[in-house]
Design a protein around this motif. Structure first.
Motif, PDB file in Angstrom:
ATOM      1  N   LEU A   1     -20.647 -10.106  -1.787  1.00 33.70           N
ATOM      2  CA  LEU A   1     -20.279 -10.412  -2.972  1.00 33.70           C
ATOM      3  C   LEU A   1     -21.442 -10.572  -4.058  1.00 33.70           C
ATOM      4  CD1 LEU A   1     -17.991 -10.945  -5.335  1.00 33.70           C
ATOM      5  CD2 LEU A   1     -17.842 -13.169  -4.607  1.00 33.70           C
ATOM      6  N   ALA A   2     -22.258 -11.416  -3.673  1.00 32.28           N
ATOM      7  CA  ALA A   2     -23.648 -11.538  -4.111  1.00 32.28           C
ATOM      8  C   ALA A   2     -24.307 -10.265  -4.463  1.00 32.28           C
ATOM      9  CB  ALA A   2     -24.551 -12.740  -3.475  1.00 32.28           C
ATOM     10  N   ALA A   3     -24.266  -9.326  -3.391  1.00 36.38           N
ATOM     11  CA  ALA A   3     -25.241  -8.197  -3.498  1.00 36.38           C
ATOM     12  C   ALA A   3     -24.345  -7.476  -4.495  1.00 36.38           C
ATOM     13  CB  ALA A   3     -25.253  -7.629  -2.056  1.00 36.38           C
ATOM     14  N   LEU A   4     -22.961  -7.357  -4.570  1.00 33.02           N
ATOM     15  CA  LEU A   4     -22.509  -6.539  -5.334  1.00 33.02           C
ATOM     16  C   LEU A   4     -22.603  -6.879  -6.707  1.00 33.02           C
ATOM     17  CD1 LEU A   4     -19.248  -5.698  -3.135  1.00 33.02           C
ATOM     18  CD2 LEU A   4     -20.940  -4.291  -3.705  1.00 33.02           C
ATOM     19  N   SER A   5     -22.580  -8.094  -6.666  1.00 33.82           N
ATOM     20  CA  SER A   5     -22.627  -8.505  -8.388  1.00 33.82           C
ATOM     21  C   SER A   5     -24.158  -8.282  -8.932  1.00 33.82           C
ATOM     22  CB  SER A   5     -22.648 -10.141  -8.341  1.00 33.82           C
ATOM     23  OG  SER A   5     -21.200 -10.352  -7.885  1.00 33.82           O
TER      24      SER A   5
END
Length: 218
Positions: A6-10
């Motif tokens: 989720l952090a990477a996609l954000s």
């Protein structure tokens, strides 16, 4: 969804929006006075994001310490006003393609600032990536120098905008653990940014009025 994914996609989404700033900014810089647009942008953003601030949970801005308010003010000055002004002024003087390449060095600049000011450590692969970004930036600057002084100044202004945005990321990292992103990342800093943009817009209007008066007298 795993938190790391989720952090990477954000972060990918954030970089995509940053890149979109370049394309839209080129058109805006040509059509609208920069400092008037800066004030308009942050006033509208402050009003639009106000409901998010009211709905955010967790620690509120009233619980911030003096040091946290200082970081928030720097986020507004550097990451919002500084980034917008330098980016738009740079786009008036250089091609969007060059500006886009320079903007793409943002992750590397963030990593370098993290080492200098946040005590981060880079792996060999990360260090190599930073080196590639610096080499690409130098290549763009060297090419820009052959395109004239205006183009070179434009690229340097865009590079300054990237440095401002990287500072925003580092400062935001310090506020992120106790404060939710919807509070520290957007709604709260937009109000100081609006206040900081007012003198710039007034100075732009005063300058335009003086120039118009001089032209009429001639």
């Amino acid at each position: 969804m795993p938190p790391r994914l989720l952090a990477a996609l954000s972060l990918i989404g954030a970089m995509a929006l940053t890149g979109a700033n370049v394309a839209f900014g080129k058109a805006i810089a040509v059509a609208i006075p920069v400092y008037i647009f800066v004030l308009f942008r942050f006033v509208v953003a402050s009003l639009a994001l106000a409901p998010w601030r009211a709905a955010s949970q967790g620690r509120s801005s009233s619980q911030m310490s003096r040091g946290e308010w200082r970081d928030l003010a720097l986020m507004a000055l550097l990451g919002m006003v500084g980034f917008t002004v330098l980016m738009l002024q740079g786009l008036k003087r250089t091609a969007a393609a060059d500006a886009g390449i320079i903007t793409a060095t943002l992750p590397a600049v963030v990593a370098a600032l993290g080492v200098l000011f946040a005590g981060d450590r880079l792996s060999r692969l990360q260090t190599f990536a930073v080196g590639l970004a610096v080499a690409g930036l130098l290549l763009v600057q060297t090419t820009s120098a052959t395109g004239g002084s205006a183009t070179l100044v434009g690229c340097l202004l865009v590079a300054g905008a990237v440095l401002c945005e990287a500072s925003f990321v580092i400062l935001g990292k310090r506020l992120a653990p106790p404060y939710r992103p919807l509070l520290a990342g957007a709604p709260v800093p937009t109000w100081p940014a609006s206040c900081m943009a007012i003198p710039l817009a007034l100075a732009r209007c005063a300058t335009a009025t003086m120039l118009r008066s001089v032209t009429l007298d001639m």
